[in-house]
Design an enzyme around this catalytic site. Structure first.
Site, short mmCIF file in Angstrom:
data_model
loop_
_atom_site.label_atom_id
_atom_site.label_comp_id
_atom_site.label_asym_id
_atom_site.label_seq_id
_atom_site.Cartn_x
_atom_site.Cartn_y
_atom_site.Cartn_z
N TYR A 125 0.86 -1.18 0.00
CA TYR A 125 0.00 0.00 0.00
C TYR A 125 0.89 1.23 0.00
O TYR A 125 1.75 1.39 0.87
CB TYR A 125 -0.93 0.03 1.22
N GLN A 186 -10.91 0.37 1.11
CA GLN A 186 -11.37 -0.51 0.03
C GLN A 186 -10.20 -1.22 -0.66
O GLN A 186 -10.33 -2.36 -1.11
CB GLN A 186 -12.21 0.27 -1.00
N SER A 232 4.63 9.30 12.96
CA SER A 232 6.08 9.24 13.02
C SER A 232 6.60 9.74 14.37
O SER A 232 5.97 10.59 15.01
CB SER A 232 6.69 10.06 11.89
N GLU A 322 10.29 5.15 17.38
CA GLU A 322 10.50 4.66 16.01
C GLU A 322 11.93 4.94 15.57
O GLU A 322 12.63 4.06 15.07
CB GLU A 322 9.50 5.36 15.09
N HIS A 323 12.36 6.19 15.71
CA HIS A 323 13.73 6.59 15.38
C HIS A 323 14.41 7.09 16.66
O HIS A 323 13.83 7.88 17.39
CB HIS A 323 13.75 7.74 14.37
#
Length: 428
Positions: A125, A186, A232, A322-323
């Protein structure tokens, strides 16, 4: 940027509260309805949703190879060179992640082993609009190709002016096999269950908005997913050797992603904390995405001042960012103190955007504190393991008493009798 001076226990409670994610029941319900409609009505339902949500009427979901080739051939040479450099570095890093199975024949008459097999088909995606990131496509597709996935297909929301050419070029560079102009919940439903035009996949990879993330959660079990990505995050550990202007720039590099992004600095220097806060304020004024970054800084960001370096790591391990940037003197000496982080950037020249684009390690990372138990996307995410065994009659005879004993302890007489049948003991 707010500066917080509290005891370590209070700071830990603060970061845990900020990590909690609330479920949006209205979104859950809407997504459930979309998925059910796609399962029932296939392409027709997907087309209706594309007209409704993306304001595009489609006659064919699949993008022609001509359009993809044209995007690649007409791409700015500088952009193409950057994508090719990123591909080389991502490939060289992820090649080192490849694993192999094993065969164990140490016991007489016993063969045991494990084989690794790539997934057959995966779906990527790729968000559309201003969030169209060709770098993320490379980070998704290249590990899949290295793993040996048979077919890599991509879905991305259709655009009135056409899909971002850099994204199409990146798809060609990464070897994506087919591209479908479908977005939102969808698209996730179509990938999970298949439609007349879009084949069902074994695993869905890639970030998206809250509807995409919710859809991925709801189809999990029908297919595998990489993770449910949140906003993020960047966590920075810094002492007085760090440059406050650079720290501010790095914090804003993630704050500009999303109003819900989380920029955090933890330091043992009150002077550095104030200098970074001042620089964030001044740099925000000239940042093109000022409004988004300002909201992130004000709502989710903070600078915590603690007493010593050990407390810095203790608190950051609670954040599980995350970082994680480590801008301390001799940063590599602290690697063993890092317990929870998606990706780690050591020293002032390992600025987080280096990892976003060309360093090679994957930038699809666990968010929202899930680095406590999750890992970056890698080649291992596109393979499955299957174990196998083979026994001779003598080898089975040696272990049969233990098998039948355990089977009967568990009340599973049929298990015991299956083993005994190999030695002509039947219960007819």
């Amino acid at each position: 940027m707010k500066i917080i001076n509290e005891d370590l226990a209070s700071l830990k409670r603060l970061v845990q509260t900020k990590t909690q994610q609330l479920t949006d029941l209205k979104v859950e319900s809407a997504v459930r309805e979309i998925i059910a409609n796609v399962i029932k009505n296939g392409d027709a339902a997907v087309k209706d949703y594309e007209t409704q949500f993306d304001k595009v009427t489609l006659t064919d979901f699949k993008l022609s190879q001509t359009v993809i080739d044209d995007a690649y051939n007409n791409l700015d040479p500088q952009v193409k060179d950057a994508l090719l450099l990123a591909k080389r570095n991502i490939t060289s890093f992820h090649e080192k992640e490849k694993a192999t199975g094993f065969i164990d024949a140490e016991q007489p008459g016993v063969l045991r082993g494990q084989k690794l097999m790539p997934l057959n088909r995966v779906g990527l995606y790729v968000p559309g609009g201003t969030a169209a990131y060709p770098s993320t496509l490379l980070m998704s597709a290249l590990p899949a190709k290295i793993a040996g996935v048979n077919e890599v297909i991509m879905v991305t929301p259709p655009q009135v002016d056409g899909i971002n050419p850099a994204v199409l070029a990146a798809a060609k560079i990464a070897g994506v096999d087919a591209i479908y102009q479908v977005g939102g919940a969808q698209a996730i439903a179509a990938l999970a269950y298949g439609t007349e035009s879009i084949p069902a996949v074994d695993k869905i990879i890639g970030p998206g908005n809250i509807f995409v993330a919710t859809a991925k959660k709801q189809v999990f079990g029908q297919v595998a997913i990489d993770m449910v990505a949140g906003p993020s995050e960047i966590g920075i550990l810094a002492d007085d050797s760090a440059d406050p202007r650079q720290l501010a720039a790095d914090l804003l590099s993630q704050a500009e992603h999303d109003r819900r992004a989380r920029p955090i600095l933890i330091t043992d220097s009150a002077d550095l904390a104030q200098a970074v806060s001042d620089n964030v304020t001044s740099q925000l004024k000239v940042l093109p995405r000022e409004a988004i970054a300002t909201d992130a800084v004000n709502e989710k960001g903070f600078i915590a001042v603690v007493a010593k370096i050990e407390e810095m790591f203790d608190l950051m391990n609670t954040v599980a960012p995350e970082h994680l940037e480590v801008q301390l003197k001799n940063p590599t000496q602290y690697l063993n103190l890092i317990k929870n982080a998606g990706s780690v950037f050591l020293g002032r020249y390992a600025s987080e955007p280096l990892g976003d684009y060309v360093a090679g390690p994957n930038h699809i990372l666990p968010t929202s504190g899930t680095a406590r138990f999750s890992s970056p996307l890698g080649v291992y995410d596109f393979v499955k393991r299957t174990s196998f065994i083979q026994y001779t009659k003598d080898a089975l005879a040696k272990e049969a008493p233990a098998i039948t004993t355990l089977a009967r302890v568990e009340g599973l007489e049929g298990h015991a009798r299956a083993i005994e049948s190999r030695f002509d003991t039947y219960y007819d």
